[in-house]
Scaffold this active site. Structure first.
Site, mmCIF file in Angstrom:
data_model
loop_
_atom_site.group_PDB
_atom_site.id
_atom_site.type_symbol
_atom_site.label_atom_id
_atom_site.label_comp_id
_atom_site.label_asym_id
_atom_site.label_seq_id
_atom_site.Cartn_x
_atom_site.Cartn_y
_atom_site.Cartn_z
ATOM 1 N N GLN A 39 34.559 -6.252 6.431
ATOM 2 C CA GLN A 39 35.271 -5.122 7.392
ATOM 3 C C GLN A 39 36.406 -6.241 7.921
ATOM 4 O OE1 GLN A 39 31.992 -3.401 9.836
ATOM 5 N NE2 GLN A 39 32.520 -1.326 9.220
ATOM 6 N N ILE A 45 37.392 -4.868 17.237
ATOM 7 C CA ILE A 45 36.693 -5.347 17.636
ATOM 8 C C ILE A 45 35.689 -6.163 16.438
ATOM 9 C CG2 ILE A 45 35.232 -5.448 19.703
ATOM 10 C CD1 ILE A 45 37.908 -4.663 20.367
ATOM 11 N N ASP A 70 21.093 -2.542 20.177
ATOM 12 C CA ASP A 70 21.824 -2.943 19.984
ATOM 13 C C ASP A 70 23.068 -3.004 21.528
ATOM 14 O OD1 ASP A 70 25.061 -3.692 19.606
ATOM 15 O OD2 ASP A 70 25.769 -1.442 18.784
ATOM 16 N N ARG A 103 25.270 -5.448 22.370
ATOM 17 C CA ARG A 103 26.306 -6.128 22.480
ATOM 18 C C ARG A 103 27.107 -5.620 23.981
ATOM 19 N NH1 ARG A 103 29.055 -4.833 16.665
ATOM 20 N NH2 ARG A 103 27.281 -2.770 16.805
#
Length: 200
Positions: free
Chosen positions: A70, A50, A126, A128
């Protein structure tokens, strides 16, 4: 849920041929993509990453983060296995957007860490939203995964939406002098799991 499948195409890359699947999210007016290789709809667990969009790291080769490294490492691992999926979510800057990310970088230039910078701008550490993953997984027929991640929030999110994580694969790459403090903040304040042996 407002996430809808749009279309798929081939995507040749230096790591091999992927399929690129496009999704639209009407609630945020954002477009997301999933790269797959091999048959991901079978019952065998799928190697999955992800990945949230990072223009600076993915496309501009920034050393302030580990995102570009990554992404490339995930594509390489999937190519070696011959089967897997990368969910590329358009949630730049942990969900605060590109321009706010630049503002956060300016605060970091002046001594703030990545979490403090977000908070000074009025955002959470965060922002998201992983709920958008559920319809994507359902469309692709993926129910069991081997998840490449260091982030416990991603593990919790997939579990919450009914995805069976049969194995977590540590995904550590791209550490350098420019992002060492950033990675330590992710470990200390965001709970990221670093310093473990790669389990693949």
């Amino acid at each position: 849920m407002t996430v809808k499948y749009v279309e798929s195409s081939k995507l040749p890359t230096p790591m091999g041929m992927f399929a690129m699947h496009g999704f639209s999210d009407d609630s945020s007016d954002k477009e997301h993509v999933v790269l797959t290789m091999g048959d991901v709809s079978s019952e065998e667990p799928v190697l999955v990453r992800i990945h949230s969009e990072c223009l600076t790291g993915d496309a501009l080769f920034s050393l302030r983060c580990d995102c570009g490294a990554q992404l490339q490492a995930a594509m390489h691992k999937i190519a070696i296995e011959g089967r897997g999926a990368i969910f590329y979510l358009r949630q730049e800057g942990r969900g605060i957007g590109l321009l706010n990310k630049i503002r956060a970088y300016k605060l970091q230039d002046c001594g703030a860490d990545t979490v403090e910078a977000n908070e000074r701008l009025g955002f959470g550490a965060d922002m998201r939203d992983y709920s958008i993953l559920k319809p994507m997984f359902e469309h692709l027929g993926i129910a069991q995964v081997k998840l490449m991640t260091n982030n416990p929030r991603k593990i919790d999110a997939l579990t919450q939406y009914g995805i069976n994580i049969v194995n977590r694969i540590p995904h550590e790459t791209g550490r350098n002098p420019h992002n060492a403090d950033y990675l330590e903040t992710k470990k200390g304040k965001l709970g990221h799991m670093f310093g473990e042996k790669d389990g693949e």
